[in-house]
Design an enzyme around this catalytic site. Structure first.
Site, PDB file in Angstrom:
ATOM      1  N   HIS A  33      17.061   1.835 -31.693  1.00 20.28           N
ATOM      2  CA  HIS A  33      18.454   1.387 -31.506  1.00 20.28           C
ATOM      3  C   HIS A  33      19.002   0.876 -32.830  1.00 20.28           C
ATOM      4  O   HIS A  33      18.273   0.310 -33.641  1.00 20.28           O
ATOM      5  CB  HIS A  33      18.511   0.262 -30.462  1.00 20.28           C
ATOM      6  CG  HIS A  33      19.873   0.084 -29.880  1.00 20.28           C
ATOM      7  ND1 HIS A  33      20.814  -0.700 -30.498  1.00 20.28           N
ATOM      8  CD2 HIS A  33      20.461   0.614 -28.795  1.00 20.28           C
ATOM      9  CE1 HIS A  33      21.932  -0.666 -29.780  1.00 20.28           C
ATOM     10  NE2 HIS A  33      21.746   0.129 -28.736  1.00 20.28           N
ATOM     11  N   ASP A  86      18.516   4.269 -22.460  1.00 20.29           N
ATOM     12  CA  ASP A  86      18.449   5.676 -22.016  1.00 20.29           C
ATOM     13  C   ASP A  86      17.050   6.127 -21.632  1.00 20.29           C
ATOM     14  O   ASP A  86      16.882   7.244 -21.144  1.00 20.29           O
ATOM     15  CB  ASP A  86      18.976   6.585 -23.142  1.00 20.29           C
ATOM     16  CG  ASP A  86      20.436   6.311 -23.424  1.00 20.29           C
ATOM     17  OD1 ASP A  86      20.783   6.058 -24.586  1.00 20.29           O
ATOM     18  OD2 ASP A  86      21.210   6.300 -22.461  1.00 20.29           O
TER      19      ASP A  86
HETATM   20  C1  SDX Z   1      22.742   4.383 -27.271  1.00 23.72           C
HETATM   21  O1  SDX Z   1      25.010   1.432 -30.511  1.00 23.72           O
HETATM   22  C2  SDX Z   1      24.837   1.279 -29.252  1.00 23.72           C
HETATM   23  O2  SDX Z   1      24.992   0.208 -28.708  1.00 23.72           O
HETATM   24  C3  SDX Z   1      24.464   2.519 -28.470  1.00 23.72           C
HETATM   25  C4  SDX Z   1      24.098   2.305 -27.017  1.00 23.72           C
HETATM   26  C5  SDX Z   1      25.299   1.873 -26.219  1.00 23.72           C
HETATM   27  O3  SDX Z   1      25.088   1.259 -25.156  1.00 23.72           O
HETATM   28  O4  SDX Z   1      26.426   2.221 -26.602  1.00 23.72           O
HETATM   29  O5  SDX Z   1      23.100   1.319 -26.918  1.00 23.72           O
HETATM   30  C6  SDX Z   1      23.593   3.575 -26.370  1.00 23.72           C
HETATM   31  O6  SDX Z   1      23.248   5.224 -27.948  1.00 23.72           O
HETATM   32  C7  SDX Z   1      21.262   4.060 -27.363  1.00 23.72           C
HETATM   33  C8  SDX Z   1      20.529   4.951 -28.422  1.00 23.72           C
HETATM   34  C9  SDX Z   1      20.279   6.308 -27.785  1.00 23.72           C
HETATM   35  N1  SDX Z   1      19.724   7.252 -28.765  1.00 23.72           N
HETATM   36  C10 SDX Z   1      18.438   7.630 -28.727  1.00 23.72           C
HETATM   37  O7  SDX Z   1      17.590   7.181 -27.957  1.00 23.72           O
HETATM   38  C11 SDX Z   1      18.109   8.740 -29.721  1.00 23.72           C
HETATM   39  C12 SDX Z   1      16.757   8.437 -30.372  1.00 23.72           C
HETATM   40  N2  SDX Z   1      16.923   7.280 -31.213  1.00 23.72           N
HETATM   41  C13 SDX Z   1      17.187   7.519 -32.634  1.00 23.72           C
HETATM   42  O8  SDX Z   1      17.959   8.644 -32.913  1.00 23.72           O
HETATM   43  C14 SDX Z   1      17.574   6.244 -33.377  1.00 23.72           C
HETATM   44  O9  SDX Z   1      16.685   5.286 -33.016  1.00 23.72           O
HETATM   45  C15 SDX Z   1      18.981   5.692 -33.198  1.00 23.72           C
HETATM   46  C16 SDX Z   1      20.015   6.683 -33.542  1.00 23.72           C
HETATM   47  C17 SDX Z   1      19.192   5.199 -31.806  1.00 23.72           C
HETATM   48  C18 SDX Z   1      19.076   4.494 -34.128  1.00 23.72           C
HETATM   49  O10 SDX Z   1      19.034   4.954 -35.385  1.00 23.72           O
HETATM   50  P1  SDX Z   1      18.836   3.934 -36.632  1.00 23.72           P
HETATM   51  O11 SDX Z   1      18.806   2.514 -36.244  1.00 23.72           O
HETATM   52  O12 SDX Z   1      19.824   4.378 -37.651  1.00 23.72           O
HETATM   53  O13 SDX Z   1      17.422   4.235 -37.019  1.00 23.72           O
HETATM   54  P2  SDX Z   1      17.102   5.248 -38.153  1.00 23.72           P
HETATM   55  O14 SDX Z   1      17.617   6.591 -37.726  1.00 23.72           O
HETATM   56  O15 SDX Z   1      17.551   4.686 -39.460  1.00 23.72           O
HETATM   57  O16 SDX Z   1      15.512   5.243 -38.100  1.00 23.72           O
HETATM   58  C19 SDX Z   1      14.784   4.200 -38.719  1.00 23.72           C
HETATM   59  C20 SDX Z   1      13.377   4.757 -38.787  1.00 23.72           C
HETATM   60  C21 SDX Z   1      13.357   6.164 -39.400  1.00 23.72           C
HETATM   61  O17 SDX Z   1      12.094   6.345 -39.969  1.00 23.72           O
HETATM   62  P3  SDX Z   1      11.896   6.089 -41.595  1.00 23.72           P
HETATM   63  O18 SDX Z   1      12.972   6.943 -42.281  1.00 23.72           O
HETATM   64  O19 SDX Z   1      12.164   4.594 -41.780  1.00 23.72           O
HETATM   65  O20 SDX Z   1      10.507   6.504 -41.884  1.00 23.72           O
HETATM   66  O21 SDX Z   1      12.854   4.889 -37.464  1.00 23.72           O
HETATM   67  C22 SDX Z   1      12.644   6.268 -37.170  1.00 23.72           C
HETATM   68  C23 SDX Z   1      13.459   7.065 -38.179  1.00 23.72           C
HETATM   69  O22 SDX Z   1      12.868   8.317 -38.414  1.00 23.72           O
HETATM   70  N3  SDX Z   1      13.115   6.480 -35.800  1.00 23.72           N
HETATM   71  C24 SDX Z   1      12.471   7.200 -34.898  1.00 23.72           C
HETATM   72  C25 SDX Z   1      13.250   7.080 -33.716  1.00 23.72           C
HETATM   73  N4  SDX Z   1      14.312   6.314 -33.958  1.00 23.72           N
HETATM   74  C26 SDX Z   1      14.238   5.951 -35.251  1.00 23.72           C
HETATM   75  N5  SDX Z   1      11.319   7.930 -34.948  1.00 23.72           N
HETATM   76  C27 SDX Z   1      10.949   8.539 -33.803  1.00 23.72           C
HETATM   77  N6  SDX Z   1      11.643   8.466 -32.632  1.00 23.72           N
HETATM   78  C28 SDX Z   1      12.779   7.756 -32.556  1.00 23.72           C
HETATM   79  N7  SDX Z   1      13.452   7.685 -31.414  1.00 23.72           N
END
Ligand code: SDX
Length: 393
Positions: free
Chosen positions: A270, A328
């Site tokens: 998140h 989710d």
């Molecule tokens: C919602 O904002 C809100 O409030 C949204 C929401 C709402 O109610 O409106 O809460 C609803 O959208 C919840 C999120 C739903 N999305 C997902 O579940 C999709 C999977 N999650 C990721 O895409 C990600 O975690 C995000 C988009 C949710 C958050 O992205 P961030 O905080 O920008 O994290 P990031 O992409 O910068 O990742 C940080 C690290 C990275 O690794 P490094 O580059 O540091 O090595 O964590 C890793 C990412 O690769 N990572 C994951 C991951 N999420 C982040 N690795 C594996 N699986 C994952 N799900």
């Protein structure tokens, strides 16, 4: 008092904003709506009461709640001519594509609720959108499966009406299941608002120009559709199904950690929560309850989800990055057990979040200091240079 961003007097932007509606503490896993913790609202309140709280700032008296519910109920039907918008779509159109189109079209229908300078217009637009979103989502579902539209009824509560509009068929009377209605209502509440997430920020930015409120909500639906945002509930269940059995979990955890592999654990991580998403906790409890009550307590996908959560939260990659299940991760399991196809998961998120979008829209529009949004950029392009004629390039 929650820490709030303040407008930078140096520029007019909605890149950061003040709001009194929802407070999130990502480190502590706290979510408050007008000061009330989400787990208390999900356990003790119901969705239309939460809608009133988000819109007007206080929990309603019994008389206020009765009046509000009656106003919403009386706006649940859509204009009969709007049925034509659905038939312009292919049957296999994603329901989110249909919702973007139909809600956008509302901007051309309800002229007596589009003048945002008129408090009465703003009020009616708010009520209409909250009232009609379940009807539009249900119509998108019925259209996708080739069944006739089911009209809303005034003798049913909000969640029961939505379930009936989705699952009733002319051949037989639909029996409202109070267990499903309670679970549906709780899912609506858990998705109602979430501070300045991507889709709410989209609605705020679009609305800051004074645009038609229905068109601005359509923009929010479009943003929510993405798999990184509201589309994650559909993607999360599809991921869990791809994993299929607990013995395959290590393989997929390894893939989620592999930078060269596009696979991510959908429903994990998140932008704000670096602790457990409090909504995910309630959703997980609801999954257990609903599946038990539906007699699918041995749901294999729920078993995979719980084991996946356990193994991921024991893995340094996820712990170091503070990646926990979000709202989710479990919602799709419940929705599928209730009879919805995965394509309806994000439309259900959208109809729930409409009250959040509208409450934040109303708060911004009614702020006399509101200015058009203008997010800043960090310029990384070429410095100034002179034009070169094509023959000299
Ligand atoms: C919602 O904002 C809100 O409030 C949204 C929401 C709402 O109610 O409106 O809460 C609803 O959208 C919840 C999120 C739903 N999305 C997902 O579940 C999709 C999977 N999650 C990721 O895409 C990600 O975690 C995000 C988009 C949710 C958050 O992205 P961030 O905080 O920008 O994290 P990031 O992409 O910068 O990742 C940080 C690290 C990275 O690794 P490094 O580059 O540091 O090595 O964590 C890793 C990412 O690769 N990572 C994951 C991951 N999420 C982040 N690795 C594996 N699986 C994952 N799900």
């Amino acid at each position: 008092q929650a820490d709030v961003f303040t407008y930078d007097p140096g520029f007019t932007s909605t890149a950061s904003c003040e709001s009194a509606i929802t407070y999130i503490d990502g480190e502590e896993g706290v979510l408050l709506h007008r000061g009330y913790p989400i787990d208390q609202l999900a356990g003790k309140s119901h969705f239309l009461e939460v809608c009133y709280l988000l819109l007007y700032g206080e929990l309603p008296s019994a008389a206020q709640l009765e009046d509000f519910e009656k106003r919403v109920t009386n706006h649940t039907m859509v204009h009969e001519q709007m049925h034509r918008f659905f038939t312009g779509f292919r049957r296999d159109a994603h329901p989110m594509a249909v919702m973007v189109g139909v809600v956008g079209a509302m901007s051309a229908f309800y002229h007596d609720s589009t003048d945002i300078s008129d408090p009465w217009h703003r009020e009616v637009a708010s009520i209409r959108l909250i009232a009609k979103m379940p009807t539009i989502a249900a119509m998108a579902y019925k259209y996708s499966i080739g069944q006739p539209f089911v009209y809303p009824r005034n003798d049913l509560d909000y969640a029961s009406n939505f379930l009936r509009m989705c699952f009733a068929v002319p051949a037989e009377e639909y029996q409202v299941d109070p267990i499903l209605s309670r679970a549906m209502d709780r899912i609506f509440t858990l998705h109602a608002d979430h501070e300045q997430n991507a889709s709410t920020s989209t609605v705020r930015l679009a609305s800051s120009s004074g645009a038609n409120p229905f068109a601005c909500i359509a923009a929010g639906i479009a943003c929510l559709w993405g798999p990184a945002h509201g589309g994650a509930n559909q993607a999360a269940l599809e991921s869990l199904k791809e994993i299929g059995t607990p013995d395959r979990i290590p393989e997929f955890i390894a893939r989620a950690k592999d930078k060269d592999d596009p696979f991510r654990l959908m429903g994990f991580g998140h932008r704000v929560y670096k602790n457990f998403d409090p909504r995910a906790k309630v959703m997980k409890q609801s999954a257990d309850e609903v599946l038990d009550l539906l007699g699918v307590e041995n749901n294999p996908i729920l078993a995979v989800a719980k084991e996946l959560e356990k193994q991921a939260l024991a893995d340094d990659y996820f712990v170091d990055r503070k990646l926990f299940p979000n709202v989710d991760f479990y919602s799709g399991i419940i929705l599928e057990a209730m009879g919805f196809p995965t394509s309806m998961f994000t439309p259900i998120f959208a109809l729930s979040r409409t009250v959040g979008w509208i409450s934040q829209w109303k708060e911004m529009i009614e702020d006399p200091g509101m200015k058009i949004g203008r997010p800043r950029q960090l310029y990384t392009g070429a410095t100034a240079r002179d034009y070169v004629e094509v023959e000299n390039r």
